[in-house]
Design a protein around this motif. Sequence first.
Motif, PDB file in Angstrom:
ATOM      1  N   THR A  21      12.755   3.337  19.607  1.00  0.00           N
ATOM      2  CA  THR A  21      11.332   4.524  19.257  1.00  0.00           C
ATOM      3  C   THR A  21      12.485   5.355  19.417  1.00  0.00           C
ATOM      4  OG1 THR A  21      11.523   4.798  21.819  1.00  0.00           O
ATOM      5  CG2 THR A  21      10.148   2.726  20.315  1.00  0.00           C
ATOM      6  N   GLU A  23      11.597  10.781  19.272  1.00  0.00           N
ATOM      7  CA  GLU A  23      10.451  11.776  18.558  1.00  0.00           C
ATOM      8  C   GLU A  23      10.461  12.489  17.851  1.00  0.00           C
ATOM      9  OE1 GLU A  23       9.676  13.222  22.670  1.00  0.00           O
ATOM     10  OE2 GLU A  23       8.987  11.503  23.982  1.00  0.00           O
ATOM     11  N   GLU A  27       5.146  12.972  19.470  1.00  0.00           N
ATOM     12  CA  GLU A  27       5.333  11.721  18.270  1.00  0.00           C
ATOM     13  C   GLU A  27       6.160  10.197  18.926  1.00  0.00           C
ATOM     14  OE1 GLU A  27       1.543  11.406  17.588  1.00  0.00           O
ATOM     15  OE2 GLU A  27       0.936  13.223  17.766  1.00  0.00           O
ATOM     16  N   PHE A  29       7.847   7.314  17.558  1.00  0.00           N
ATOM     17  CA  PHE A  29       7.722   6.537  16.245  1.00  0.00           C
ATOM     18  C   PHE A  29       9.562   5.817  16.452  1.00  0.00           C
ATOM     19  CE2 PHE A  29       6.476  10.809  14.123  1.00  0.00           C
ATOM     20  CZ  PHE A  29       5.896  10.355  13.566  1.00  0.00           C
ATOM     21  N   THR A 106      15.937  13.220  14.496  1.00  0.00           N
ATOM     22  CA  THR A 106      14.994  13.239  15.540  1.00  0.00           C
ATOM     23  C   THR A 106      15.210  14.465  16.232  1.00  0.00           C
ATOM     24  OG1 THR A 106      16.475  11.821  16.897  1.00  0.00           O
ATOM     25  CG2 THR A 106      15.116  10.859  14.977  1.00  0.00           C
ATOM     26  N   TRP A 130      -1.311  12.645   8.817  1.00  0.00           N
ATOM     27  CA  TRP A 130       0.410  11.926   8.394  1.00  0.00           C
ATOM     28  C   TRP A 130      -0.396  11.484   6.875  1.00  0.00           C
ATOM     29  CZ3 TRP A 130       0.986   9.436  12.715  1.00  0.00           C
ATOM     30  CH2 TRP A 130       1.584  10.233  14.158  1.00  0.00           C
ATOM     31  N   VAL A 135       2.861   5.249   6.159  1.00  0.00           N
ATOM     32  CA  VAL A 135       2.533   5.179   8.026  1.00  0.00           C
ATOM     33  C   VAL A 135       2.353   2.999   7.216  1.00  0.00           C
ATOM     34  CG1 VAL A 135       2.008   4.809   9.769  1.00  0.00           C
ATOM     35  CG2 VAL A 135       1.854   6.548   8.985  1.00  0.00           C
ATOM     36  N   VAL A 146       2.615   4.109  18.877  1.00  0.00           N
ATOM     37  CA  VAL A 146       4.265   4.033  18.303  1.00  0.00           C
ATOM     38  C   VAL A 146       3.464   3.962  16.620  1.00  0.00           C
ATOM     39  CG1 VAL A 146       6.197   3.146  17.933  1.00  0.00           C
ATOM     40  CG2 VAL A 146       4.991   3.671  20.322  1.00  0.00           C
ATOM     41  N   VAL A 147       4.278   4.871  16.262  1.00  0.00           N
ATOM     42  CA  VAL A 147       3.841   4.394  14.802  1.00  0.00           C
ATOM     43  C   VAL A 147       5.449   4.370  13.996  1.00  0.00           C
ATOM     44  CG1 VAL A 147       3.755   6.548  12.707  1.00  0.00           C
ATOM     45  CG2 VAL A 147       2.616   6.608  14.518  1.00  0.00           C
ATOM     46  N   PRO A 149       7.237   4.228  11.072  1.00  0.00           N
ATOM     47  CA  PRO A 149       7.012   4.431   9.634  1.00  0.00           C
ATOM     48  C   PRO A 149       7.353   3.451   8.427  1.00  0.00           C
ATOM     49  CG  PRO A 149       9.523   5.016  10.435  1.00  0.00           C
ATOM     50  CD  PRO A 149       8.363   4.918  11.785  1.00  0.00           C
TER      51      PRO A 149
END
Length: 169
Positions: A21, A23, A27, A29, A106, A130, A135, A146-147, A149
């Motif tokens: 993970t 940020e 946010e 990701f 990041t 987005w 996504v 939690v995205v 991508p």
Amino acid sequence: MTETQDKPMNAAGASEMQALTFELSGEVFALEAGIVQEILDLLPETRVPGAPGFVDAVINFRGQVIPLADLRVAFGMDQAETSIDSRIIVVELDLEGEPALVGLRTDRVCEVATLGLGASEPAPSVGMRWPSEYVRRLVKREGDFVVLPDLQAIFAPQKDAPAASQLRH
């Protein structure tokens, strides 16, 4: 798009994924841990004139020149200043049938976590800030999302910005 390397169903009935993970602009990701090659402190960047906006520089990674992407640009987020927590995540992607290393800027790397994909949903087509095609899933975790991508979609060749073809070394 390659299939997610999910674990089989566990006793609770939900599949899981080991993920790193990080940020971006506040946010959270996550990337599948299996594609992450290394986490680096910021390195000197060389700007590439005429490159697409989100892949505008290259870095030297262990003697190899690799593209450096800023997912903030792909997701339409505001640019952010680097900080002491900023990192580069080097991932290996399958782009047009060939493996390619790519660095991702990041704001902060958080942790390696197990994400329960049973608590995930596809990205809604309306109401997202987005591009929903970028996504893959939204995973519910500790009262937040939690995205995940879709890096394959983000780096796929496009008629007006052939990003993947510019990632070859």
